[in-house]
Design a protein around this motif. Structure first.
Motif, PDB file in Angstrom:
ATOM      1  N   GLY A   1       0.787  -1.224   0.000  1.00  0.00           N
ATOM      2  CA  GLY A   1       0.000   0.000   0.000  1.00  0.00           C
ATOM      3  C   GLY A   1       0.815   1.267   0.000  1.00  0.00           C
ATOM      4  O   GLY A   1       0.474   2.213   0.685  1.00  0.00           O
ATOM      5  N   SER A   2       1.919   1.256  -0.728  1.00  0.00           N
ATOM      6  CA  SER A   2       2.717   2.470  -0.793  1.00  0.00           C
ATOM      7  C   SER A   2       3.083   2.750  -2.243  1.00  0.00           C
ATOM      8  O   SER A   2       3.593   1.881  -2.947  1.00  0.00           O
ATOM      9  CB  SER A   2       3.990   2.308   0.037  1.00  0.00           C
TER      10      SER A   2
ATOM     11  N   GLU B   1      12.295  -4.693   4.768  1.00  0.00           N
ATOM     12  CA  GLU B   1      12.621  -3.369   5.300  1.00  0.00           C
ATOM     13  C   GLU B   1      11.549  -2.351   4.900  1.00  0.00           C
ATOM     14  O   GLU B   1      10.621  -2.670   4.169  1.00  0.00           O
ATOM     15  CB  GLU B   1      13.997  -2.936   4.782  1.00  0.00           C
ATOM     16  N   ARG B   2      11.686  -1.150   5.431  1.00  0.00           N
ATOM     17  CA  ARG B   2      10.757  -0.080   5.070  1.00  0.00           C
ATOM     18  C   ARG B   2      10.743   0.113   3.564  1.00  0.00           C
ATOM     19  O   ARG B   2      11.790   0.055   2.923  1.00  0.00           O
ATOM     20  CB  ARG B   2      11.213   1.244   5.697  1.00  0.00           C
TER      21      ARG B   2
ATOM     22  N   GLU C   1      11.268   2.085   1.109  1.00  0.00           N
ATOM     23  CA  GLU C   1      11.881   3.369   0.827  1.00  0.00           C
ATOM     24  C   GLU C   1      12.904   3.213  -0.271  1.00  0.00           C
ATOM     25  O   GLU C   1      13.524   2.174  -0.412  1.00  0.00           O
ATOM     26  CB  GLU C   1      12.619   3.891   2.066  1.00  0.00           C
TER      27      GLU C   1
ATOM     28  N   PRO D   1      19.629   4.898  -2.549  1.00  0.00           N
ATOM     29  CA  PRO D   1      20.385   5.587  -3.609  1.00  0.00           C
ATOM     30  C   PRO D   1      20.923   4.596  -4.631  1.00  0.00           C
ATOM     31  O   PRO D   1      21.286   3.467  -4.293  1.00  0.00           O
ATOM     32  CB  PRO D   1      21.520   6.278  -2.845  1.00  0.00           C
TER      33      PRO D   1
ATOM     34  N   GLU E   1       2.148  10.089   0.128  1.00  0.00           N
ATOM     35  CA  GLU E   1       2.934   8.959  -0.371  1.00  0.00           C
ATOM     36  C   GLU E   1       4.436   9.160  -0.251  1.00  0.00           C
ATOM     37  O   GLU E   1       5.193   8.236  -0.520  1.00  0.00           O
ATOM     38  CB  GLU E   1       2.553   8.670  -1.829  1.00  0.00           C
ATOM     39  N   SER E   2       4.894  10.327   0.133  1.00  0.00           N
ATOM     40  CA  SER E   2       6.328  10.544   0.327  1.00  0.00           C
ATOM     41  C   SER E   2       6.809   9.546   1.373  1.00  0.00           C
ATOM     42  O   SER E   2       6.216   9.420   2.440  1.00  0.00           O
ATOM     43  CB  SER E   2       6.576  11.975   0.824  1.00  0.00           C
ATOM     44  N   CYS E   3       7.877   8.825   1.058  1.00  0.00           N
ATOM     45  CA  CYS E   3       8.269   7.745   1.975  1.00  0.00           C
ATOM     46  C   CYS E   3       8.867   8.302   3.251  1.00  0.00           C
ATOM     47  O   CYS E   3       8.901   7.636   4.267  1.00  0.00           O
ATOM     48  CB  CYS E   3       9.224   6.784   1.289  1.00  0.00           C
ATOM     49  N   GLY E   4       9.361   9.521   3.201  1.00  0.00           N
ATOM     50  CA  GLY E   4       9.890  10.124   4.424  1.00  0.00           C
ATOM     51  C   GLY E   4      11.386  10.045   4.543  1.00  0.00           C
ATOM     52  O   GLY E   4      11.965  10.496   5.522  1.00  0.00           O
ATOM     53  N   ARG E   5      12.038   9.486   3.537  1.00  0.00           N
ATOM     54  CA  ARG E   5      13.476   9.311   3.678  1.00  0.00           C
ATOM     55  C   ARG E   5      14.244  10.611   3.474  1.00  0.00           C
ATOM     56  O   ARG E   5      15.156  10.917   4.233  1.00  0.00           O
ATOM     57  CB  ARG E   5      13.975   8.261   2.701  1.00  0.00           C
ATOM     58  N   CYS E   6      13.911  11.357   2.434  1.00  0.00           N
ATOM     59  CA  CYS E   6      14.735  12.547   2.202  1.00  0.00           C
ATOM     60  C   CYS E   6      13.966  13.817   2.568  1.00  0.00           C
ATOM     61  O   CYS E   6      12.747  13.885   2.464  1.00  0.00           O
ATOM     62  CB  CYS E   6      15.283  12.594   0.780  1.00  0.00           C
TER      63      CYS E   6
ATOM     64  N   ARG F   1       9.967  14.866   1.874  1.00  0.00           N
ATOM     65  CA  ARG F   1       9.135  14.680   3.064  1.00  0.00           C
ATOM     66  C   ARG F   1       8.654  16.025   3.610  1.00  0.00           C
ATOM     67  O   ARG F   1       7.458  16.293   3.721  1.00  0.00           O
ATOM     68  CB  ARG F   1       9.943  13.944   4.135  1.00  0.00           C
TER      69      ARG F   1
ATOM     70  N   LEU G   1      15.812  12.816  -3.413  1.00  0.00           N
ATOM     71  CA  LEU G   1      16.602  11.617  -3.687  1.00  0.00           C
ATOM     72  C   LEU G   1      16.103  10.877  -4.920  1.00  0.00           C
ATOM     73  O   LEU G   1      16.881  10.433  -5.742  1.00  0.00           O
ATOM     74  CB  LEU G   1      16.546  10.694  -2.450  1.00  0.00           C
TER      75      LEU G   1
ATOM     76  N   GLU H   1      22.927   7.257   3.539  1.00  0.00           N
ATOM     77  CA  GLU H   1      21.516   7.382   3.878  1.00  0.00           C
ATOM     78  C   GLU H   1      20.830   8.252   2.815  1.00  0.00           C
ATOM     79  O   GLU H   1      19.701   8.014   2.439  1.00  0.00           O
ATOM     80  CB  GLU H   1      21.393   8.000   5.274  1.00  0.00           C
ATOM     81  N   ALA H   2      21.550   9.259   2.357  1.00  0.00           N
ATOM     82  CA  ALA H   2      21.084  10.077   1.229  1.00  0.00           C
ATOM     83  C   ALA H   2      19.818  10.849   1.539  1.00  0.00           C
ATOM     84  O   ALA H   2      19.034  11.145   0.652  1.00  0.00           O
ATOM     85  CB  ALA H   2      20.885   9.199  -0.016  1.00  0.00           C
ATOM     86  N   GLY H   3      19.607  11.178   2.805  1.00  0.00           N
ATOM     87  CA  GLY H   3      18.347  11.800   3.182  1.00  0.00           C
ATOM     88  C   GLY H   3      18.389  13.309   3.318  1.00  0.00           C
ATOM     89  O   GLY H   3      17.432  13.990   2.984  1.00  0.00           O
TER      90      GLY H   3
ATOM     91  N   ARG I   1      20.368  15.663   1.974  1.00  0.00           N
ATOM     92  CA  ARG I   1      20.588  16.345   0.693  1.00  0.00           C
ATOM     93  C   ARG I   1      21.420  17.615   0.832  1.00  0.00           C
ATOM     94  O   ARG I   1      21.539  18.369  -0.137  1.00  0.00           O
ATOM     95  CB  ARG I   1      19.266  16.682  -0.023  1.00  0.00           C
TER      96      ARG I   1
ATOM     97  N   HIS J   1      26.374  10.069  -2.337  1.00  0.00           N
ATOM     98  CA  HIS J   1      26.146   8.846  -3.114  1.00  0.00           C
ATOM     99  C   HIS J   1      26.399   9.049  -4.608  1.00  0.00           C
ATOM    100  O   HIS J   1      25.792   8.411  -5.448  1.00  0.00           O
ATOM    101  CB  HIS J   1      24.758   8.248  -2.851  1.00  0.00           C
TER     102      HIS J   1
ATOM    103  N   GLU K   1      10.290  21.865   9.841  1.00  0.00           N
ATOM    104  CA  GLU K   1       9.437  20.675   9.880  1.00  0.00           C
ATOM    105  C   GLU K   1       9.426  20.037  11.265  1.00  0.00           C
ATOM    106  O   GLU K   1       8.410  19.551  11.747  1.00  0.00           O
ATOM    107  CB  GLU K   1       9.947  19.646   8.861  1.00  0.00           C
TER     108      GLU K   1
ATOM    109  N   ARG L   1      18.531   9.681  10.972  1.00  0.00           N
ATOM    110  CA  ARG L   1      18.659   8.217  10.966  1.00  0.00           C
ATOM    111  C   ARG L   1      20.083   7.696  11.133  1.00  0.00           C
ATOM    112  O   ARG L   1      20.335   6.510  10.911  1.00  0.00           O
ATOM    113  CB  ARG L   1      18.078   7.613   9.697  1.00  0.00           C
TER     114      ARG L   1
ATOM    115  N   ARG M   1       5.001   7.344   7.634  1.00  0.00           N
ATOM    116  CA  ARG M   1       5.402   7.753   6.300  1.00  0.00           C
ATOM    117  C   ARG M   1       5.283   9.269   6.211  1.00  0.00           C
ATOM    118  O   ARG M   1       4.523   9.884   6.950  1.00  0.00           O
ATOM    119  CB  ARG M   1       4.454   7.093   5.314  1.00  0.00           C
ATOM    120  N   GLY M   2       6.045   9.834   5.297  1.00  0.00           N
ATOM    121  CA  GLY M   2       5.934  11.268   5.068  1.00  0.00           C
ATOM    122  C   GLY M   2       6.187  12.050   6.348  1.00  0.00           C
ATOM    123  O   GLY M   2       7.067  11.734   7.138  1.00  0.00           O
TER     124      GLY M   2
ATOM    125  N   ALA N   1       6.487  10.424   9.730  1.00  0.00           N
ATOM    126  CA  ALA N   1       7.666   9.623  10.051  1.00  0.00           C
ATOM    127  C   ALA N   1       8.333  10.167  11.315  1.00  0.00           C
ATOM    128  O   ALA N   1       8.490  11.366  11.480  1.00  0.00           O
ATOM    129  CB  ALA N   1       8.649   9.648   8.886  1.00  0.00           C
TER     130      ALA N   1
END
Lengths: 329, 883
Positions: A90-91, A107-108, A110, A113, A263-268, A272, A305, B43-45, B47, B64, B94, B144, B164-165, B168
């Motif tokens: 569901g993502s 894993e999550r 996400e 790179p 829907e942004s996964c939240g990683r970058c 996010r 990303l 991790e590339a988060g 930026r 990366h 944020e 992270r 998520r988003g 998180a």
């Protein structure tokens, strides 16, 4: 070898039709591709919102296994090839290959790179090829009739056909398979039964939320990757959403932002925090906050990303510009 | 210039897949990369490390993006600055309202200052439930880094991202941080860029003014530390990043347990016993008294009336001088150390089998191993940094085989866990060897080329029965077979062993039987394989190396050999005595019997740590002279006649030797308190009082003599050569780089000996009236008798010793968690709090010995290995009664 059936573009249902109606075509394409690269495991990844597709694929895989075509010997005489059908989680972002692989590893979901690319370092570190359902379904046809027969269809740069999906905004919704080389306007008019002019259409969202928003006057473009790229149009998965004249374009942009933020996964950070911030601004009035919105969308485009964060601002920005122009006019 | 790129106009050589970020940092460029940690996958988060590449329109993240030949990288431009500022502002807006720009703040707050993002600096309420770490969600930016280090370095998986988003956020899997799975290794604290996770104990401490590289003073792993000092006080200890042993990582003890150093209970003046009390005296008086009494006892009763125990907590130099003093001045070989009561069996067995009584392998073999056998060791608790390395190797795909009566943490990761009955190692290993041979799955070429005794072993094993093995060990035949065949398929393995093999009446036999398995599978002398016994104390390996042994001199040279004695006589002026001396337990027996009258104990708490405590106390009470060099008034020091205040690990200079034979530098970071003095200096002063003309100017001079008396092992050692990662012995000369692995070309003794060791049951097995088997050992958050750790904030994590029972046994006895119970053995009885644990097998129980008031060693008995004299700490018949 992974069949990517995590079709998540709003208004898109190409893979759904293929998975539900031609599951053996998907399996055949998967098996032939696996044979070509020496893969021992195949995964059909289907989004959880397609329960019938999951069921059809599972039944088909079982049938093929019982017929001795999958499992210990591929096609009854080849190397071992097992197929697993996995239901997604569901993502939207899991349609991206590295995110898809991450979920398969537990894993999550996400994006990771790239490089390393999955073809070098994929599922559990093994070389992995991820292809779309539509791509794989083409493979048996090509193997049977030869590459030249396939290349004879379409344009010089884009061989074969493309399945397009026309949403309810068209006079005649549904999915069509057309040879590359038609013009978008012809598709809209001939297959979508919709006049491609400003009196009826505000525009067409091509290629989902990461695609392009085209006003009718920009629809004279040939369906061909090279020609599309030259015009900066992203056909993406092939979903076409007709937006009727009179639609609240700023509202549509806000709706798209809502999708992106959810829907942004939240990683970058840019995707996010940027999508959340942009949605907040748009909710308070997209046109009043247009400069701030533009700047946040700009950060997403230049620094995210993965393509999700980099490309979703495109159609949103087009819609906002049109809305601004509409207000001025 | 095809193999070069440029960064801001400076040429840089392209090196493999090095990232633009790594290359830029190599050139000294400062780039913000707040989610990135060197050595971890990107991790590339965040930026923020965006850079521009000539010929492309979009900036790329340097972390990366691989640096390729011909690339022209720009790290700074008005648009990059604007992009970074915009990203950081977006990020801080944020989340993390508690952060504010601060040129002296956390890494992130310094970048806020530089990039012009003010932040709010709002008040926050951190979770302060844990005694060592605190978490402030209002400072967390979700970079992270903590998630990475917790998973990929420690393997504790405490930190996780949920949602998520924008939803998180960071989670630690509990309501309060104290209830999380955190082992307080502190890696996340070090990684955190915003001080969202931070140290509690040093929150208020000033920044270090000076940093001293040294070796950790707890277990035998030998982690390299950087000791931070401000205003003459140790304020923090960090892992040395470049160190081969620990690569910057530490455990809770190494990082947080240093407050003992400034404890008000430190001994800071020499003390002389006056009746029931101690009186502070001058060093002159204390040493004068000790020398006079030693001399008098020596004159009246001869050399056998004196004995000495060197300290495996102190330096090589101190141990060397102390054994030399007693051998040279008093002509006694009653010299030993606490290696006797831990790995003596291991050392003796390895010497018999291979010719060298030390690890054949090195730590780097962990990362190269395809399979790892952990037998009788609990590394994640007792040797946490190595435990984490083993766990990471298993996560990366190596197979893990655990042999332990308890379901230790590593057993949870293992493909095989054989939970044998305590004390049945030999039966178990013999059964595995029998299966390897009879299923024809042993390494024939290796055995034929490198081993001897195969036929004898095979016929011995042929005569044993697998049914007997199943009955004795309690392990099913199917489990034994699966283990043996899997080991044959995935080996050769790295065999990591501990005191669960050594501290038994069949200690030497257990290790020899394990060596059979290692040899049959061709493991010893190969990369990623071999024998790696984990040494308990920081310098227990070194003490044995230095000759703290009744039959072996420095470098394992036997006292019985006239040529060896003549060699030592050339360096010492007099030869060492020829007759083998008493081992530690023998010395205590002799003291109890009145034959041993004077004992010098350097930094060892016999009264709490040695088995059969009633007997030990009687022996100590009977001594005419007990001299103790100590940090604190321990149970042993309390019974001394002379107490000499010692410098601790943070206050001494010299060297320690770790479990992979690596001799590393120890440097003082602070002076010892009051009149306390370094051990080597005290021994030299005592020697001078005893009429010896010793004039070692410093520990370097002592190590130089060690190199001269034992050239094959230590000839190349010199204090100045130990900077950085030290040297692994054998290191025979000044040009030799040291030896990572032993027996790569052939065994020190020629061929390795396959040993026939029949199983015999312990006298503590099946004792009528004592239905449970007690295993004693350590827990993660204390160290041995706790002299140091009990005086630190770490102690709050393990404030008492627990008797752990299998849930079924606890239920049968009607014991609820926390109930005080009486534990009775044939040797003594104690009261302790009990709790059930599913890590303990039915019929067994576990008790640690960290707290003096527990008196754990009242329960352990007089049983010991007949060859090594190592006591049977790991097996005592007990019964448990509800108090």
């Amino acid at each position: 070898m992974i069949a990517n059936g995590d079709e998540g573009d709003p208004g898109s249902f190409i893979d759904r039709v293929l998975l539900e109606r031609d599951p053996h075509g998907v399996l055949e394409g998967l098996a032939l591709s696996a044979f070509a690269v020496g893969a021992e495991l195949g995964v059909v990844f289907v989004r959880s919102e397609y329960p019938r597709a999951v069921q059809r694929m599972r039944e088909a895989a079982l049938e093929a296994e019982r017929a001795g075509l999958l499992g210990a010997r591929l096609g009854g005489e080849g190397p071992p090839f097992a197929v697993r059908v996995v239901e997604g989680f569901g993502s939207y972002v899991c349609g991206e290959e590295t995110a898809l692989i991450a979920t398969l590893e537990g894993e999550r979901g996400e994006v990771r790179p790239r490089p390393p690319f999955p073809t070098e370092h994929g599922l559990f570190g093994r070389p992995t090829v991820v292809n779309n359902v539509e791509t794989l379904v083409n493979v048996p046809w090509i193997v049977e009739r030869g590459g030249d027969a396939f290349a004879a269809i379409g344009t010089q740069h884009s061989n074969g056909t493309k399945v397009l999906c026309l949403n309810a905004g068209f006079g005649q919704p549904g999915i069509v398979e057309v040879p590359f080389g038609l013009s978008l306007r012809d598709v809209i008019q001939d297959w979508g039964a919709t006049s491609c002019n400003e009196s009826e259409l505000a525009g067409v969202l091509v290629g989902g939320p990461m695609g392009s928003f085209l006003t009718p006057e920009r629809c004279d473009v040939t369906l061909c990757w090279a020609a599309l790229a030259e015009r900066g149009v992203r056909l993406g998965h092939g979903g076409l959403v007709a937006v009727p004249r009179g639609t609240d374009l700023a509202g549509l942009a806000t709706q798209l932002l809502r999708f992106v933020a959810a829907e942004s996964c939240g990683r970058c950070v840019p995707c996010r925090a940027g999508s959340a911030r942009a949605l907040e601004l748009a909710s308070r009035g997209a046109l009043e906050h247009a400069p701030a919105l533009r700047s946040v969308l700009g950060l997403m485009r230049s620094a995210s990303l993965c393509p999700f964060g980099r490309e979703t601002p495109g159609p949103i920005q087009s819609l906002l510009e049109l809305a601004e122009r509409g207000v001025r006019a | 210039m095809t193999d070069h790129a440029s960064i801001d106009g400076r040429a840089v050589a392209v090196a493999g897949d090095e990232s633009v970020l790594a290359a830029a940092r190599r050139l000294g460029f400062e780039l913000p990369a707040l989610c990135h940690l060197d050595g971890m996958r990107p991790e590339a988060g965040c930026r923020l490390c965006v850079v521009e590449l000539a010929g492309t329109t979009q900036p790329v993240a340097a972390c990366h993006t691989a640096l390729r030949a011909g690339m022209e990288v720009r790290t700074d431009s008005p648009s990059l600055r604007e992009l970074r500022r915009g990203l950081l502002a977006l990020w801080i807006e944020e989340r993390a309202p508690a952060l504010r720009a601060d040129p002296a703040g956390s890494e992130l707050e310094r970048w806020m200052h530089r990039l012009g993002v003010p932040g709010r600096g709002a008040a926050s309420t951190p979770d302060r439930s844990h005694p060592l770490l605190q978490f402030d969600a209002e400072r967390c930016v979700l970079c992270r880094r903590c998630v990475h280090v917790c998973a990929d370095v420690q393997g504790a998986f405490v930190w996780n991202v949920i949602g998520r988003g924008r939803e998180a956020h960071l989670e630690f899997g509990a309501e309060r941080f104290a209830d999380s799975a955190c082992v307080a290794c502190g890696a996340c604290v070090e990684a955190c860029p915003s001080a969202a996770i931070s140290d509690r104990d040093r929150a208020e401490a000033p920044a270090p003014e000076q940093r001293t590289r040294s070796t950790c003073g707890y277990c035998g792993v030998g982690c390299q530390v950087e000791i931070g000092v401000a205003a003459g006080r140790v304020v923090r200890i960090d892992g040395a990043r470049a160190a081969a042993v620990n690569r910057g990582h530490l455990c809770a003890k190494g990082r947080y347990a240093h407050a003992w150093q400034r404890s008000s209970e430190r001994l800071d003046r020499p003390l002389l016993r006056r009746g029931e009390r101690f009186e502070p005296v001058s060093w002159d008086n204390a040493l004068g008294f000790a020398a006079e009494r030693l001399d008098a006892i020596h004159r009246a009763h001869g050399p056998d009336a004196l004995g000495v125990l060197t300290s495996s907590r102190s330096t090589n130099e101190a141990a060397y001088l102390l054994q030399k003093l007693f051998r040279v001045r008093f002509g006694t070989n009653h010299v030993d150390c606490c290696a006797r009561v831990c790995h003596a069996s291991t050392a003796q067995a390895l010497r018999a089998v291979t010719g060298a009584g030390a690890a054949s392998a090195c730590y780097d073999d962990i990362e190269q191993a395809r399979a790892i056998v952990v037998a009788g060791a609990n590394p994640t608790e007792a040797h946490p940094v190595l435990g984490a390395r083993i766990a990471q190797r298993v996560r990366a795909g190596a197979r893990l085989f655990v042999i332990d009566p308890r379901r230790i943490e590593l057993a949870d990761l293992a493909q095989h866990h054989l939970a044998l009955r305590p004390g049945t190692n030999v039966a178990l290993f013999d059964a595995l060897a029998k299966l390897l041979i009879e299923e024809d799955r042993y390494d024939k070429a290796y055995v034929a080329e490198r081993c001897e005794g195969f036929e004898t072993l095979a016929s011995h094993l042929h005569a044993t029965s697998l049914d007997d093995a199943v009955r004795i060990t309690g392990v099913s035949l199917a489990a034994l077979r699966a283990f043996a065949l899997d080991l044959a398929s995935h080996g050769p393995a790295l065999f990591v062993t501990g005191l669960g093999l050594s501290e038994l009446t069949q200690g030497v036999a257990s290790v020899k039987a394990l060596c059979n398995l290692a040899l049959l599978t061709g493991a010893v002398g190969r990369e990623g394989a071999g024998l790696l016994p984990l040494r308990g104390q920081n310098n227990v390996q070194g003490n044995a190396d230095m000759g703290a042994s009744p039959d072996l001199l420095t470098g394992y040279q036997p006292v019985a050999d006239p040529a060896v004695r003549a060699h030592f006589a050339r360096h010492w002026g007099v030869p060492p005595p020829s007759r083998r001396g008493d081992t530690l337990p023998e010395m205590l027996d002799a003291a109890a019997a009145g034959r041993l009258r004077a004992l010098w104990v350097q930094g060892e708490d016999l009264a709490q740590s040695d088995p059969n405590q009633t007997h030990v106390l009687a022996a100590l009470e009977r001594l005419e002279l007990l001299v103790v060099q100590e940090l604190f008034m321990t149970e042993t020091a309390r019974r001394a006649h002379v107490v000499l205040p010692a410098a601790g690990v943070l206050e001494q200079s010299g060297s320690f030797t770790n479990a992979e034979r690596r001799v590393q530098r120890v440097r003082p970071a602070v002076p010892p308190p009051g009149e306390a003095r370094p051990d080597w200096e005290v021994i030299q002063a005592a020697a001078q009082r005893l009429g010896l003309d010793w004039r070692y100017p410093d520990p370097a001079a002592v190590l130089a003599e060690i190199a001269r008396v034992a050239p094959p092992s230590f000839g190349g050692l010199a204090l100045e050569r130990l900077d950085g990662d030290g040297l692994q012995w054998p290191c025979p000369d000044a040009a030799h780089p040291g030896t990572r692995r032993l027996h790569t070309q052939g065994f020190l003794r020629g061929r390795a000996q396959l040993s026939v060791v029949p199983f015999t049951a312990s006298p503590e097995a099946s004792v009528p009236g004592f239905p449970l088997t007690l295993v004693t050992g350590r827990v993660r958050d204390q160290y041995n008798v706790g002299t140091m750790t009990r005086r630190t904030p770490l102690s709050a994590l393990a404030p008492c010793d627990w008797l752990e029972l299998a849930p079924a046994d606890a239920a049968a006895l009607g014991i609820r968690d926390g109930a005080r119970v009486r534990v009775v053995s044939r040797w003594g009885a104690i009261d302790a709090p009990a709790r059930s644990s599913d890590r303990v097998a039915p019929g067994t129980c576990f008790l640690s010995f960290h707290h003096p008031e527990t008196h754990t060693n009242r329960l352990t008995g007089p049983q010991r290995d007949p060859e090594s004299h190592c006591p049977e700490y790991k097996l005592t018949a007990v019964r448990v009664e509800l108090g």
